[in-house]
Scaffold this motif. Structure first.
Motif, PDB file in Angstrom:
ATOM      1  N   LEU A  14      88.996 -26.510  47.413  1.00 50.15           N
ATOM      2  CA  LEU A  14      88.051 -26.134  46.652  1.00 50.15           C
ATOM      3  C   LEU A  14      87.284 -27.089  45.828  1.00 50.15           C
ATOM      4  O   LEU A  14      86.135 -27.168  45.801  1.00 50.15           O
ATOM      5  CB  LEU A  14      88.514 -24.916  46.083  1.00 50.15           C
ATOM      6  CG  LEU A  14      88.770 -23.716  46.740  1.00 50.15           C
ATOM      7  CD1 LEU A  14      89.134 -22.384  45.921  1.00 50.15           C
ATOM      8  CD2 LEU A  14      87.830 -23.203  47.707  1.00 50.15           C
ATOM      9  N   ILE A  15      88.227 -27.848  45.197  1.00 51.69           N
ATOM     10  CA  ILE A  15      87.731 -28.837  44.407  1.00 51.69           C
ATOM     11  C   ILE A  15      86.625 -29.926  45.105  1.00 51.69           C
ATOM     12  O   ILE A  15      85.747 -30.153  44.513  1.00 51.69           O
ATOM     13  CB  ILE A  15      88.902 -29.598  43.337  1.00 51.69           C
ATOM     14  CG1 ILE A  15      89.549 -28.516  42.628  1.00 51.69           C
ATOM     15  CG2 ILE A  15      88.277 -30.871  42.733  1.00 51.69           C
ATOM     16  CD1 ILE A  15      90.546 -29.212  41.849  1.00 51.69           C
ATOM     17  N   LEU A 237      95.591 -39.417  37.253  1.00 46.79           N
ATOM     18  CA  LEU A 237      94.174 -39.529  36.712  1.00 46.79           C
ATOM     19  C   LEU A 237      93.673 -41.063  37.249  1.00 46.79           C
ATOM     20  O   LEU A 237      92.591 -41.148  37.712  1.00 46.79           O
ATOM     21  CB  LEU A 237      94.144 -39.208  35.529  1.00 46.79           C
ATOM     22  CG  LEU A 237      94.289 -37.673  35.139  1.00 46.79           C
ATOM     23  CD1 LEU A 237      93.898 -37.621  33.695  1.00 46.79           C
ATOM     24  CD2 LEU A 237      93.520 -36.795  36.045  1.00 46.79           C
ATOM     25  N   ASP A 238      94.471 -42.026  36.855  1.00 44.72           N
ATOM     26  CA  ASP A 238      93.952 -43.446  37.006  1.00 44.72           C
ATOM     27  C   ASP A 238      93.920 -43.802  38.678  1.00 44.72           C
ATOM     28  O   ASP A 238      93.128 -44.700  38.966  1.00 44.72           O
ATOM     29  CB  ASP A 238      94.965 -44.390  36.360  1.00 44.72           C
ATOM     30  CG  ASP A 238      95.287 -44.330  34.828  1.00 44.72           C
ATOM     31  OD1 ASP A 238      93.943 -43.818  34.308  1.00 44.72           O
ATOM     32  OD2 ASP A 238      95.924 -44.852  34.230  1.00 44.72           O
ATOM     33  N   VAL A 239      94.606 -43.126  39.471  1.00 48.40           N
ATOM     34  CA  VAL A 239      94.377 -43.173  40.651  1.00 48.40           C
ATOM     35  C   VAL A 239      93.018 -43.056  41.189  1.00 48.40           C
ATOM     36  O   VAL A 239      92.363 -43.915  41.856  1.00 48.40           O
ATOM     37  CB  VAL A 239      95.479 -42.244  41.574  1.00 48.40           C
ATOM     38  CG1 VAL A 239      95.097 -42.625  43.025  1.00 48.40           C
ATOM     39  CG2 VAL A 239      97.065 -43.035  41.328  1.00 48.40           C
ATOM     40  N   GLY A 240      92.418 -42.052  40.789  1.00 48.84           N
ATOM     41  CA  GLY A 240      90.979 -41.600  40.999  1.00 48.84           C
ATOM     42  C   GLY A 240      90.116 -42.327  40.294  1.00 48.84           C
ATOM     43  O   GLY A 240      89.061 -42.921  40.869  1.00 48.84           O
ATOM     44  N   PHE A 242      90.498 -45.662  39.118  1.00 43.89           N
ATOM     45  CA  PHE A 242      90.456 -46.805  39.864  1.00 43.89           C
ATOM     46  C   PHE A 242      89.685 -46.815  40.936  1.00 43.89           C
ATOM     47  O   PHE A 242      89.133 -47.763  41.443  1.00 43.89           O
ATOM     48  CB  PHE A 242      91.843 -47.539  39.823  1.00 43.89           C
ATOM     49  CG  PHE A 242      92.489 -47.823  38.350  1.00 43.89           C
ATOM     50  CD1 PHE A 242      91.796 -48.353  37.336  1.00 43.89           C
ATOM     51  CD2 PHE A 242      93.816 -47.748  38.271  1.00 43.89           C
ATOM     52  CE1 PHE A 242      92.232 -48.703  36.075  1.00 43.89           C
ATOM     53  CE2 PHE A 242      94.653 -48.001  37.206  1.00 43.89           C
ATOM     54  CZ  PHE A 242      93.589 -48.516  36.071  1.00 43.89           C
ATOM     55  N   MET A 243      89.904 -45.906  41.728  1.00 44.49           N
ATOM     56  CA  MET A 243      89.128 -45.860  43.168  1.00 44.49           C
ATOM     57  C   MET A 243      87.565 -45.582  42.903  1.00 44.49           C
ATOM     58  O   MET A 243      86.869 -46.259  43.850  1.00 44.49           O
ATOM     59  CB  MET A 243      89.609 -44.530  43.858  1.00 44.49           C
ATOM     60  CG  MET A 243      90.963 -44.542  44.379  1.00 44.49           C
ATOM     61  SD  MET A 243      91.067 -45.999  45.514  1.00 44.49           S
ATOM     62  CE  MET A 243      90.190 -45.367  46.892  1.00 44.49           C
ATOM     63  N   SER A 244      87.272 -45.080  41.902  1.00 47.60           N
ATOM     64  CA  SER A 244      85.806 -44.939  41.901  1.00 47.60           C
ATOM     65  C   SER A 244      85.144 -45.786  40.374  1.00 47.60           C
ATOM     66  O   SER A 244      83.916 -45.845  40.409  1.00 47.60           O
ATOM     67  CB  SER A 244      85.550 -43.524  41.539  1.00 47.60           C
ATOM     68  OG  SER A 244      85.840 -43.129  40.275  1.00 47.60           O
ATOM     69  N   GLY A 245      86.057 -46.327  39.744  1.00 46.27           N
ATOM     70  CA  GLY A 245      85.282 -46.897  38.565  1.00 46.27           C
ATOM     71  C   GLY A 245      85.717 -48.360  38.524  1.00 46.27           C
ATOM     72  O   GLY A 245      85.588 -48.962  37.530  1.00 46.27           O
ATOM     73  N   ALA A 282      87.414 -38.560  44.972  1.00 46.36           N
ATOM     74  CA  ALA A 282      87.615 -37.301  44.601  1.00 46.36           C
ATOM     75  C   ALA A 282      88.993 -36.798  45.324  1.00 46.36           C
ATOM     76  O   ALA A 282      89.785 -36.547  44.502  1.00 46.36           O
ATOM     77  CB  ALA A 282      86.609 -36.251  44.706  1.00 46.36           C
ATOM     78  N   LEU A 283      89.083 -37.246  46.630  1.00 53.11           N
ATOM     79  CA  LEU A 283      90.396 -36.984  47.259  1.00 53.11           C
ATOM     80  C   LEU A 283      91.628 -37.807  46.655  1.00 53.11           C
ATOM     81  O   LEU A 283      92.754 -37.154  46.584  1.00 53.11           O
ATOM     82  CB  LEU A 283      90.137 -37.545  48.919  1.00 53.11           C
ATOM     83  CG  LEU A 283      91.521 -37.478  49.845  1.00 53.11           C
ATOM     84  CD1 LEU A 283      91.669 -35.920  49.693  1.00 53.11           C
ATOM     85  CD2 LEU A 283      91.063 -38.108  51.125  1.00 53.11           C
ATOM     86  N   PHE A 284      91.191 -38.955  46.401  1.00 52.36           N
ATOM     87  CA  PHE A 284      92.519 -39.750  45.458  1.00 52.36           C
ATOM     88  C   PHE A 284      92.864 -39.089  44.343  1.00 52.36           C
ATOM     89  O   PHE A 284      93.962 -39.191  43.840  1.00 52.36           O
ATOM     90  CB  PHE A 284      92.100 -41.086  45.370  1.00 52.36           C
ATOM     91  CG  PHE A 284      92.602 -42.012  46.703  1.00 52.36           C
ATOM     92  CD1 PHE A 284      93.723 -42.569  46.754  1.00 52.36           C
ATOM     93  CD2 PHE A 284      91.498 -42.052  47.652  1.00 52.36           C
ATOM     94  CE1 PHE A 284      94.005 -43.342  47.802  1.00 52.36           C
ATOM     95  CE2 PHE A 284      91.864 -42.873  48.874  1.00 52.36           C
ATOM     96  CZ  PHE A 284      93.181 -43.476  48.943  1.00 52.36           C
ATOM     97  N   ILE A 285      91.701 -38.586  43.556  1.00 49.59           N
ATOM     98  CA  ILE A 285      91.929 -37.941  41.975  1.00 49.59           C
ATOM     99  C   ILE A 285      92.881 -36.769  42.445  1.00 49.59           C
ATOM    100  O   ILE A 285      93.886 -36.502  41.686  1.00 49.59           O
ATOM    101  CB  ILE A 285      90.804 -37.667  41.385  1.00 49.59           C
ATOM    102  CG1 ILE A 285      90.015 -38.908  41.210  1.00 49.59           C
ATOM    103  CG2 ILE A 285      90.975 -36.616  40.271  1.00 49.59           C
ATOM    104  CD1 ILE A 285      88.629 -38.639  40.360  1.00 49.59           C
ATOM    105  N   VAL A 286      92.469 -35.938  43.229  1.00 49.01           N
ATOM    106  CA  VAL A 286      93.305 -34.862  43.673  1.00 49.01           C
ATOM    107  C   VAL A 286      94.643 -35.057  44.189  1.00 49.01           C
ATOM    108  O   VAL A 286      95.764 -34.493  43.572  1.00 49.01           O
ATOM    109  CB  VAL A 286      92.458 -33.863  44.427  1.00 49.01           C
ATOM    110  CG1 VAL A 286      93.275 -32.743  45.089  1.00 49.01           C
ATOM    111  CG2 VAL A 286      91.071 -33.513  44.242  1.00 49.01           C
TER     112      VAL A 286
END
Length: 306
Positions: A14-15, A237-240, A242-245, A282-286
């Motif tokens: 859902l997220i 949280l850092d996984v996501g 670092f993926m986007s930032g 977002a997938l990696f953050i989740v």
């Protein structure tokens, strides 16, 4: 465990749907026309309208999202406006470089943050504590491009220890990983310090000390195992993040990852690439948060999944 995993997996789905909806809507609120950028300055209104129809941009926003969601459910991220190639393989080709940088950055921030936090907690209120916390504040507050350019200037240009840019070896990885790791290490050191100070007040710590256990063993064996739990949550949280930032860092160091691809897509308003990278991040953050929740009970058996 299985019930918890299924419940979290449903919530995660859902997220992800919510992320795609918000990102899709925000992308079309940008005051720029991707058709005009694709067609060029010398294009005629007829050419622009033809491109708009080919891309499906003439349809209502709801229909555009429905078509995008249907393709996305099949693993199709669409076609890049500017590169005229499929977005999925394009992101997949850049993903290994970003994953490598992400792994290096997580290792760097752990090696920086945990020892610094333990050092500060063991010397609470003393000069060492104040120096460690001041340095952590500086690393957190300094923009990443400033850190990156400073490291490049001193260690690559002046000293020549590392290459100025590129990808493919450990020497290329160290400076960008440390750049990302310094900011995260600053947060980790502050979290580790406050968490360890709280743990050291517990009764079982006083019991261990009363038994004659050395302070080093008390902190590393009894204290660290419980104090590190907030750090584990932050890693998820850092996984996501670092993926986007990593857009700035990858561009500073010429690192061919999805951050650099995102920056190029933003400049050309390449909506399919922007949407694809945002969805992957977002997938990696989740996934990172879910993994952190599942690992925490293995470290501290007192935690129960609900």
């Amino acid at each position: 465990m299985l019930f918890y995993f299924a419940k979290r997996l449903s919530a995660s789905a859902l997220i992800l749907v919510g992320v795609t909806i918000v990102t899709f809507c925000l992308t079309f609120l940008i005051p720029a026309d991707p058709v005009a950028m694709i067609a060029g300055r010398n294009s005629t209104p007829e050419m622009r309208e033809q491109i708009r129809i080919q891309l499906g941009l003439d349809k209502p926003l709801i229909q555009q999202y429905a078509a995008y969601a249907q393709r996305l459910a099949q693993g199709d991220f669409g076609i890049s406006y500017a590169r005229k190639s499929e977005v999925g393989p394009l992101i997949a080709s850049r993903l290994p470089a970003t994953l490598l940088l992400m792994l290096g950055a997580i290792i760097a921030e752990l090696l920086i943050g945990i020892p610094a936090g333990l050092y500060a907690a063991a010397r609470r209120g003393q000069t060492g504590d104040k120096v460690a916390m001041t340095l952590s504040f500086l690393t957190v507050s300094t923009p990443q491009f400033v850190l990156g350019l400073s490291l490049l200037y001193f260690f690559a240009y002046l000293l020549g220890w590392f290459p100025l840019s590129g990808y493919g070896s450990l020497s290329h990885l160290i400076l960008p990983a440390v750049t990302l790791g310094l900011a995260g290490g600053g947060w980790y050191s502050r979290m580790m310090r406050s968490s360890m100070i709280e743990i050291l007040r517990q009764d079982y710590i006083r019991t261990a000390r009363a038994k004659g256990m050395s302070e080093k063993r008390v902190m590393l064996v009894h204290g660290l195992r419980n104090a590190i739990l907030p750090i584990i949550a932050m890693i998820g949280l850092d996984v996501g993040i670092f993926m986007s930032g990593v857009v700035v860092v990858e561009n500073v160091f010429g690192w061919p990852g999805i951050g650099q691809l995102m920056w190029q897509a933003i400049q050309s308003l390449d909506i399919p690439i922007i949407m694809g990278i945002t969805t992957v991040a977002a997938l990696f953050i989740v996934a990172g948060n879910l993994l952190a929740d599942l690992v925490a009970p293995l470290i501290d058996p007192r935690i129960r999944l609900r």
